[in-house]
Scaffold this motif. Structure first.
Motif, short mmCIF file in Angstrom:
data_model
loop_
_atom_site.label_atom_id
_atom_site.label_comp_id
_atom_site.label_asym_id
_atom_site.label_seq_id
_atom_site.Cartn_x
_atom_site.Cartn_y
_atom_site.Cartn_z
N PRO A 122 0.78 -1.27 0.01
CA PRO A 122 0.01 0.10 -0.09
C PRO A 122 1.02 1.40 0.02
CG PRO A 122 -0.81 -1.54 1.75
CD PRO A 122 0.59 -2.15 1.12
N THR A 123 0.16 2.49 -0.56
CA THR A 123 1.06 3.73 -0.42
C THR A 123 1.58 4.00 0.72
OG1 THR A 123 -0.37 4.31 -2.19
CG2 THR A 123 0.67 5.89 -1.35
N GLY A 124 2.65 4.42 1.05
CA GLY A 124 3.18 4.96 2.33
C GLY A 124 3.61 3.79 3.42
N LYS B 232 7.40 0.75 1.46
CA LYS B 232 7.96 -0.18 0.61
C LYS B 232 9.59 0.28 0.08
CE LYS B 232 4.97 0.82 -2.87
NZ LYS B 232 4.03 1.58 -1.89
N THR B 233 9.72 1.59 0.04
CA THR B 233 11.13 2.01 -0.25
C THR B 233 12.03 1.62 1.00
OG1 THR B 233 10.16 3.64 -1.64
CG2 THR B 233 12.64 4.11 -0.84
N THR B 234 11.40 2.00 2.12
CA THR B 234 12.42 1.75 3.31
C THR B 234 12.76 0.29 3.56
OG1 THR B 234 10.77 3.50 4.50
CG2 THR B 234 12.52 2.17 5.91
N PHE B 235 11.82 -0.39 3.14
CA PHE B 235 11.99 -1.89 3.34
C PHE B 235 13.08 -2.77 2.00
CE2 PHE B 235 11.37 -6.50 2.15
CZ PHE B 235 11.71 -7.04 3.22
N PHE C 26 13.44 6.67 -8.54
CA PHE C 26 12.90 7.66 -9.37
C PHE C 26 12.10 8.63 -8.65
CE2 PHE C 26 13.65 4.17 -12.03
CZ PHE C 26 14.38 4.84 -12.78
N GLU C 27 11.81 8.07 -7.31
CA GLU C 27 10.80 8.97 -6.38
C GLU C 27 11.73 9.78 -5.39
OE1 GLU C 27 6.32 7.93 -4.96
OE2 GLU C 27 7.99 6.64 -4.14
N LEU C 28 12.37 8.89 -4.63
CA LEU C 28 13.24 9.40 -3.50
C LEU C 28 14.44 9.83 -4.01
CD1 LEU C 28 12.78 9.71 -0.39
CD2 LEU C 28 13.94 7.61 -0.28
N ILE D 253 5.98 -1.81 -7.73
CA ILE D 253 4.83 -1.37 -8.57
C ILE D 253 3.80 -1.09 -7.57
CG2 ILE D 253 3.20 -1.98 -10.26
CD1 ILE D 253 4.99 -4.09 -11.30
N HIS D 254 3.08 0.04 -7.86
CA HIS D 254 2.27 0.37 -6.83
C HIS D 254 1.07 -0.51 -7.30
CE1 HIS D 254 3.52 3.90 -4.86
NE2 HIS D 254 3.85 4.50 -5.81
N PRO D 255 0.10 -0.66 -6.06
CA PRO D 255 -1.05 -1.45 -6.12
C PRO D 255 -2.20 -0.78 -6.75
CG PRO D 255 -0.85 -0.88 -3.98
CD PRO D 255 0.30 -0.47 -4.52
N PRO E 196 0.00 0.42 14.15
CA PRO E 196 0.87 0.87 13.47
C PRO E 196 2.20 0.47 13.55
CG PRO E 196 0.04 2.46 15.27
CD PRO E 196 -0.80 1.29 15.24
N GLY E 197 3.14 0.21 12.59
CA GLY E 197 4.32 -0.15 12.67
C GLY E 197 4.72 -1.65 12.34
N LYS E 198 3.59 -2.39 12.45
CA LYS E 198 3.68 -3.95 12.15
C LYS E 198 3.38 -4.05 10.86
CE LYS E 198 4.00 -6.88 15.70
NZ LYS E 198 2.90 -7.16 16.51
N GLU F 236 8.66 -6.14 12.19
CA GLU F 236 8.58 -5.07 13.10
C GLU F 236 9.46 -3.85 12.58
OE1 GLU F 236 7.59 -5.44 17.83
OE2 GLU F 236 7.55 -6.98 16.59
N PHE F 237 8.99 -2.65 12.79
CA PHE F 237 9.79 -1.61 12.34
C PHE F 237 10.37 -0.82 13.38
CE2 PHE F 237 9.71 2.96 10.73
CZ PHE F 237 10.79 2.61 9.59
N ASN F 238 11.66 -0.71 13.21
CA ASN F 238 12.41 -0.03 14.21
C ASN F 238 12.64 1.74 13.69
OD1 ASN F 238 14.59 1.54 15.65
ND2 ASN F 238 15.36 -0.51 16.39
N1 LIG Z 1 6.44 0.16 9.33
C1 LIG Z 1 6.60 1.17 9.32
N2 LIG Z 1 5.74 1.91 10.45
C2 LIG Z 1 5.79 3.18 10.46
N3 LIG Z 1 6.44 3.95 9.45
C3 LIG Z 1 7.22 3.41 8.42
C4 LIG Z 1 7.21 2.13 8.58
N4 LIG Z 1 7.95 1.76 7.42
C5 LIG Z 1 8.19 3.04 6.86
N5 LIG Z 1 7.87 3.87 7.65
C6 LIG Z 1 7.95 5.50 7.38
O1 LIG Z 1 7.12 5.72 6.39
C7 LIG Z 1 7.51 6.87 5.49
C8 LIG Z 1 7.31 6.37 4.11
O2 LIG Z 1 7.91 5.13 3.80
P1 LIG Z 1 8.41 4.73 2.43
O3 LIG Z 1 8.61 5.81 1.59
O4 LIG Z 1 9.25 3.60 2.61
O5 LIG Z 1 6.83 4.23 1.82
P2 LIG Z 1 6.64 3.68 0.62
O6 LIG Z 1 5.56 2.31 0.53
O7 LIG Z 1 7.74 3.42 -0.70
O8 LIG Z 1 5.63 4.99 -0.05
P3 LIG Z 1 4.98 5.35 -1.71
O9 LIG Z 1 3.85 4.72 -1.71
O10 LIG Z 1 4.94 6.89 -1.41
O11 LIG Z 1 6.00 4.79 -2.50
C9 LIG Z 1 9.16 7.04 5.91
O12 LIG Z 1 9.14 8.26 6.70
C10 LIG Z 1 9.29 5.65 6.59
O13 LIG Z 1 10.29 5.98 7.49
#
Ligand SMILES: Nc1ncnc2c1ncn2[C@@H]1O[C@H](COP(=O)(O)OP(=O)(O)OP(=O)(O)O)[C@@H](O)[C@H]1O
Length: 664
Positions: A423-425, A428-431, A451-453, A564-566, A605-607, A627-629
């Motif tokens: 899902p958006t936000g 994905k990028t962080t993982f 291309f985005e970040l 790819i976005h959903p 949130p976070g999970k 789990e997100f740190n």
């Molecule tokens: N599991 C999580 N719980 C809470 N915050 C998170 C988690 N994973 C990432 N974030 C934070 O959420 C924000 C968005 O993360 P990220 O850019 O990786 O998402 P994305 O899915 O790639 O977004 P987009 O859909 O816009 O491409 C960042 O600030 C990141 O640190």
């Protein structure tokens, strides 16, 4: 006493630093046209953009265009294996050759060590016409050549260190017999004679009991650098550590090059210096070894191998060495290459030599690298056998931080396409940044297309994940971590925002050729969608783009991870393979489909859960919790619940509440 300890140890070769430390480089359309950082320390380069105006085009030059230009300008040329050979415009002697790489257009004049891009070459020819002279002297060229101050300073420091080590090192015949035997035993080279060591210029650095392999300038035999190979004994295992001067990104020694004759037509390429010593002593055949083993084959070395009609690649005794020899033979032109397939009766050269095998016979029995499009099972049977024999290596590189992913996916393999969605936000990028960093830290040569970040923000995320701390709170440690981060074989494309798929694929191909990239991450596909005007239907555009990445992955034996976005989904529903935006083509073409499930409603949130919903390798699909740190931006699988749930195929898109480990 020390010898006894060493002899009791199991010898285990772990090459630290081999192929790893390359500075993160940026590939830009401009640099595609106007060249990359240099290969050799004492080479001189053309100042960029002096005569040509950059148009920012990303289309790299093709060999047809190069040939056409040479013909139009009446420059005689010989069509070599990897390079075109032309008379060098930089020396008065027209027998001195300049080599133009057929893939990139970069050139090297072996006699002056001048190198540059295809544009630089054309500029030099224009200058030659303008000057009306028969060659361009260093004086004429001086204002066009660059030597940066910082490089100079670094060069001097390196040079001092190189001289210090080299002068302190001693020849083997000057060592006490007992000491010489001990050191040879440490490196398994007891059968290598002092005469062979002398011939290749190998010395011993006594303070650390290391072997010293010199890097001579082939032009005037001055010292350009060196490699120290040291043995460390730890818990009954001997690890071999390499240290190179100058740093790895500048170390391009084709060890053994100074021993070969100008008229030699046959060479054996090995991945380690000690292997070359063994091959040469046993057979007398010319042999060279690669600067960073099986990890990469820098194209800057190709001109030095143009003289050979027959090349045997004998890179080691495992599947990775075999894969590398197939890839490297493509750069060298497969028609002149033959490969030694690893196996019990065909170990690495040094081992074969130590076992008293007939190396000449093994080299004669090597397999031609060229293959026809249609082959019978007879030709495949040994490939199939080695896949069955080396299941661990076939499964690919394992993640160090995600053992659960290893359980499901088994590893990260070359030539595959992974589609990643969420899902958006959701993160994905962080993982995917941590997922790729993990592999890169294990030596997987990685190219990022973010291309985005922006690259700075992406690198900041990666550095945080790498150092596992908030560096903004300990800035004094920044340099230390940045230095270590710089050592990773990590490259970034400078594309930002909407891009055309052809430019992206061209840049990826170039990076594979130059840096032997094994993993490309594209974040994300939507940034290429707007540029394709051939199709009216956006699903057709996406299918075309996915198809292009699939083809690239297969043809270049390079893994592509495509974000790819959903489609728009209900917030309270889990994503499924069918939720990937577009038609079913993306999931059909993909070898693996990974979904980052954002279970806000259930887990808070976070999970997150990572779901593998397609796995072509062995069919296992499943899911595990993450789990997100927030401070280190890293993901770990939650400790409380059982780790991996392998999900039955028919309900593979469902995420279970409880996830007991159980084979499906
Ligand atoms: N599991 C999580 N719980 C809470 N915050 C998170 C988690 N994973 C990432 N974030 C934070 O959420 C924000 C968005 O993360 P990220 O850019 O990786 O998402 P994305 O899915 O790639 O977004 P987009 O859909 O816009 O491409 C960042 O600030 C990141 O640190």
């Amino acid at each position: 006493m020390w010898l006894n300890t060493m002899m009791r140890c199991v010898f285990h070769r772990v090459i630290a630093g081999r192929g790893q430390p390359l500075l993160p480089r940026v590939l830009t359309p401009a640099r595609l046209k106007h060249g990359f950082a240099s290969a050799g320390v004492s080479r001189r380069h053309f100042k960029k953009d002096l005569l040509s105006i950059l148009d920012g085009s990303v289309t790299p030059v093709t060999v047809t265009e190069i040939r056409q230009y040479l013909r139009e300008n009446m420059i005689s040329f010989h069509d070599g294996y990897s390079c075109l050979h032309v008379p060098s415009p930089f020396t008065p002697n027209k027998d001195n050759l300049l080599f133009i790489d057929k893939t990139t257009g970069r050139f090297l004049c072996k006699d002056t060590l001048l190198e540059g891009t295809w544009e630089d070459f054309k500029d030099s020819m224009d200058l030659l016409t303008k000057e009306g002279s028969s060659f361009l002297s260093p004086e004429t060229l001086s204002s066009y050549l660059q030597d940066s101050d910082s490089e100079d300073g670094e060069r001097q420091l390196n040079h001092m260190e190189i001289s210090r080590i080299w002068n302190k090192a001693v020849w083997f015949h000057d060592l006490e017999e007992e000491d010489a035997q001990l050191i040879k035993a440490m490196f398994n080279i007891s059968k290598i004679t002092n005469t062979t060591l002398n011939k290749f210029g190998v010395k011993c650095f006594q303070p650390t009991k290391s072997l010293v392999f010199p890097w001579y300038n082939p032009r005037d035999l001055t010292m350009k650098g060196l490699k120290l190979l040291s043995a460390m004994c730890q818990a009954d295992v001997v690890n071999y550590i390499e240290t190179v001067y100058p740093g790895p990104s500048h170390y391009h020694n084709l060890f053994g090059i100074t021993v070969m004759g100008k008229k030699d037509t046959e060479v054996v390429i090995t991945s380690q210096e000690v292997d070359s010593l063994a091959v040469h002593q046993a057979t007398g055949i010319t042999t060279v070894s690669l600067p960073r083993g099986i990890n990469c084959f820098p194209p800057v070395l190709l001109p030095y191998l143009e003289q050979f009609k027959r090349i045997t690649l004998w890179l080691g005794d495992d599947l990775r060495a075999w894969e590398a020899s197939k890839l490297f033979s493509r750069k060298l032109s497969i028609k002149r290459c033959s490969l030694i397939r690893p196996g019990d009766t065909q170990p690495s050269p040094l081992k074969a030599f130590s076992l008293g095998l007939n190396l000449n016979k093994l080299i004669k029995a090597s397999l031609p690298a060229s293959h026809k499009s249609i082959i019978s099972f007879r030709q495949l049977r040994s490939d199939v056998f080695s896949q069955l024999e080396n299941t661990e290596q076939v499964a690919g590189v394992k993640w160090a931080r995600f053992p659960e992913l290893n359980k499901l996916l088994k590893g990260h393999r070359k030539g595959e396409l992974t589609i990643f969605t969420g899902p958006t936000g959701s993160g994905k990028t962080t993982f995917i940044s941590e997922y790729a960093l993990d592999l890169c830290m294990q030596g997987v040569n990685t190219l990022w297309g973010s291309f985005e970040l922006g690259n700075v923000r992406l690198a900041k995320v990666m550095l945080t994940q790498f150092s596992l701390q908030r560096l903004e709170e300990s800035l004094d440690q920044y340099d230390e971590w940045a230095d270590r981060f710089e050592e990773l074989p990590l490259y970034f494309m400078t594309f930002h925002g909407e891009q055309n798929i052809k430019s992206v694929i061209d840049t990826m191909k170039h990076a594979v050729y130059m840096y032997d990239i094994n993993h490309v991450i594209i974040d994300n596909l939507q940034f290429m969608m707007g540029q394709e005007h051939l199709f009216s239907d956006k699903f057709a555009v996406q299918d075309y783009i996915v198809g292009a990445f699939r083809k690239f992955a297969t043809e270049n034996d390079c893994h592509v991870t495509l974000v790819i976005h959903p489609r728009k989904e209900d917030d309270d529903k889990e994503l499924q393979t069918s939720s990937i935006f577009g038609s079913a083509k993306a999931s059909q073409e993909a070898d693996n489909v990974l979904i980052l499930q954002d279970r806000k409603l259930v887990s808070g949130p976070g999970k997150r859960h990572l779901q593998l919903s397609k796995n072509r390798f062995d069919g296992d699909v499943g899911v595990f919790a993450l789990e997100f740190n927030k401070s280190t931006l890293t993901f770990t699988s939650s400790k409380s619940k059982a780790k991996v749930k392998k999900v039955a195929k028919e309900n593979e898109d469902a995420v279970p509440d409880q996830a007991p480990a159980k084979k499906k």
